[in-house]
Design a protein around this motif. Structure first.
Motif: not given
Length: 514
Positions: A155-166, A220-229
């Motif tokens: 959802g981060n990479w695709l720039n999705i902000h629709n609640f029902y998707y998540f 936690a370690a992947m957060l620095k690369f972006g929460w999607s990771w």
């Protein structure tokens, strides 16, 4: 036993390749080790993906960065916290729609949807597990879980902000995750006899804590690369483990053609090596129905007991870091990081408790008595942790460890050894196609309690944490009382077994053998 060609078709491809290269069949002991390793990694990876959301929440909704995993509207209990942090600059801008005023409530709805679908799906997964190849079911569950875990991060990479998707992605992840527990317990139960089952499964059940801890560290370690990771990496990992399961996991001894050798050479020497059930013709075995499984002696009381055990355990899982960080310990408030690290001692105690409960139940041959003893002992432990846990860091550590041991001990015992015992109950007349259904019924009922406990805590804690601990102590009491009839049956059976004529009567000791 089936023909050699049929057995070869049933064997996992990886085992066939191993035997071809080695030039001899794989041994029974090697299969046991393989089963323990693969199922351990399998369910640890399930828990690693499940834990990811709690780590990423502080990024999605910066207002919850001090809360860990929450389920409930923030206005119920966060006003004081917000007032204290009013002038602080958020490290993250968040991710719509979760960074809005109702972001915490939206995250809570996602968590509840996940747990709800997981609990319901558990019943259907167990029913299905006794009718299909468990290796295939487990593989599909793991790859599906990996896909939808990664899809949440996408959802981060695709720039999705629709609640029902998540929401939809989490619900599908919960559905696929529900196939895991009935499958792994059924497979392990097929390979280990009853006399050592409690201890072996107590050690094996450490996968829950290993998964929770590893999932937290990876996310936690992947957060620095972006929460999607933080979602993508655990998703890929569980899919890889799922592929290994497909290639190498032997569901039962008959699948690799060594059951006959087992009976001839090992059955009388070591009960741990004995299969749970005698070989039956596939044409004579019929999968046990859902209602019939509920009627197996011991299933209903243990399932209801687990409802309250998981209510207590999951309340600690979701709320303990928050409770620690907002309680002065020795007059000092710990940071969120320190509180999170400290809370892992509850899981460490749970590992010890699971092993200890399994070992004691093996020695006593009394699952109900062991589980009830732990739940009743958890009541004073919960009381002392609430009253004296804030005196000093050392008292908090000691009491938290003991509480984790007593709370998670019966939880681990019931979800593993007890489920395996009941799934091979004597009333089934050797039918091997009930183990996954029984496991699903017991853990599915417990999973409902896992959703209810944190839900009630969210509301009760807004008024008093003492009220929360009163609820937990009452739940532990009810859990123990639900096993009272089985406990009395086990005690009566043991008293009968000590009579001079007991040898001739050949009475069973465990209440689950009635």
């Amino acid at each position: 036993m089936g023909s050699p060609s049929k057995t070869r078709r049933m064997k996992p491809l990886g085992i066939q390749l191993y035997e071809c290269v080695r030039g001899s069949p794989i041994s029974f002991r090697s299969c046991q080790a393989l089963v323990l390793i693969l199922t351990f990694l399998s369910y640890a990876s399930y828990h690693a993906t499940r834990k990811t959301t709690s780590i990423v929440k502080s990024v999605l909704d910066p207002k919850t960065e001090n809360l860990g995993m929450l389920h409930w509207p923030s206005h119920l209990y966060l006003q004081d916290l917000r007032d204290a942090q009013g002038n602080m600059t958020a490290l993250y801008s968040g991710w719509a729609p979760f960074n809005a005023d109702d972001g915490t409530a939206l995250l809570g709805e996602i968590d509840l949807a996940f747990l709800g679908v997981y609990a319901i799906g558990m019943f259907f997964a167990g029913h299905l597990g006794d009718r299909v190849d468990l290796r295939i079911l487990l593989t599909i569950g793991m790859i599906g879980t990996g896909f939808f875990t990664a899809a949440f991060g996408a959802g981060n990479w695709l720039n999705i902000h629709n609640f029902y998707y998540f929401l939809g992605v989490q619900m599908m992840a919960g559905l696929f995750q529900s196939s895991g527990w009935p499958s792994v317990v059924a497979v392990v139960g097929n390979w280990f006899g009853k006399s050592k089952r409690g201890l072996i499964m107590g050690i094996w059940n450490a996968h829950t804590s290993v998964g929770n801890i590893s999932g937290s560290l990876i996310a936690a370690a992947m957060l620095k690369f972006g929460w999607s990771w933080s979602f993508a990496v655990p998703g890929v990992m569980i899919a890889v483990v799922g592929l290994a399961v497909f290639l190498f996991l032997p569901v039962g001894p008959e699948m690799i053609g060594i059951e006959e050798d087992l009976h001839e050479k090992d059955a009388e020497k070591d009960d741990m090596s004995a299969p749970l059930l005698e070989e039956r013709s596939a044409s004579k075995e019929k999968a046990v129905g859902f209602i019939q499984a509920w009627r197996i002696p011991g299933v209903a009381p243990f399932a209801l007991c687990l409802f309250f055990c998981k209510l207590v355990a999951y309340t600690f899982l979701y709320w303990l870091p928050f409770y620690i960080s907002h309680t002065a310990i020795g007059g000092v408030y710990l940071s969120d990081t320190a509180a999170g690290v400290l809370s892992t001692l509850f899981d460490v105690g749970g590992v010890v408790g699971g092993i200890l409960a399994g070992h004691i139940s093996d020695r006593l041959d009394a699952r109900a008595l062991t589980a009830a003893s732990f739940t009743f002992s958890a009541i004073p432990a919960l009381f002392f942790y609430r009253i004296y846990g804030s005196f000093s860091i050392y008292s908090n550590i000691a009491l938290m460890f003991v509480t984790g041991m007593l709370v998670n001990g019966p939880y681990a015992l019931i979800t593993t050894a007890v489920s395996a015992d009941l799934g091979t109950h004597s009333s089934l007349n050797g039918n091997s196609r009930a183990l996954a259904t029984v496991t699903a019924i017991i853990d599915g009922t417990g999973s409902i309690g896992a959703a209810v406990g944190p839900l009630l805590t969210g509301y009760i804690s807004a008024k008093s944490w003492s009220g929360v601990f009163t609820m937990l102590m009452a739940s532990a009491l009810v859990a123990g009382l639900l096993l009272s009839r089985l406990v009395m049956a086990e005690i009566s059976a043991k008293m009968e077994s000590r009579r001079p004529d007991a040898a001739a009567s050949d009475l069973p000791v465990s209440s689950m053998e009635e």
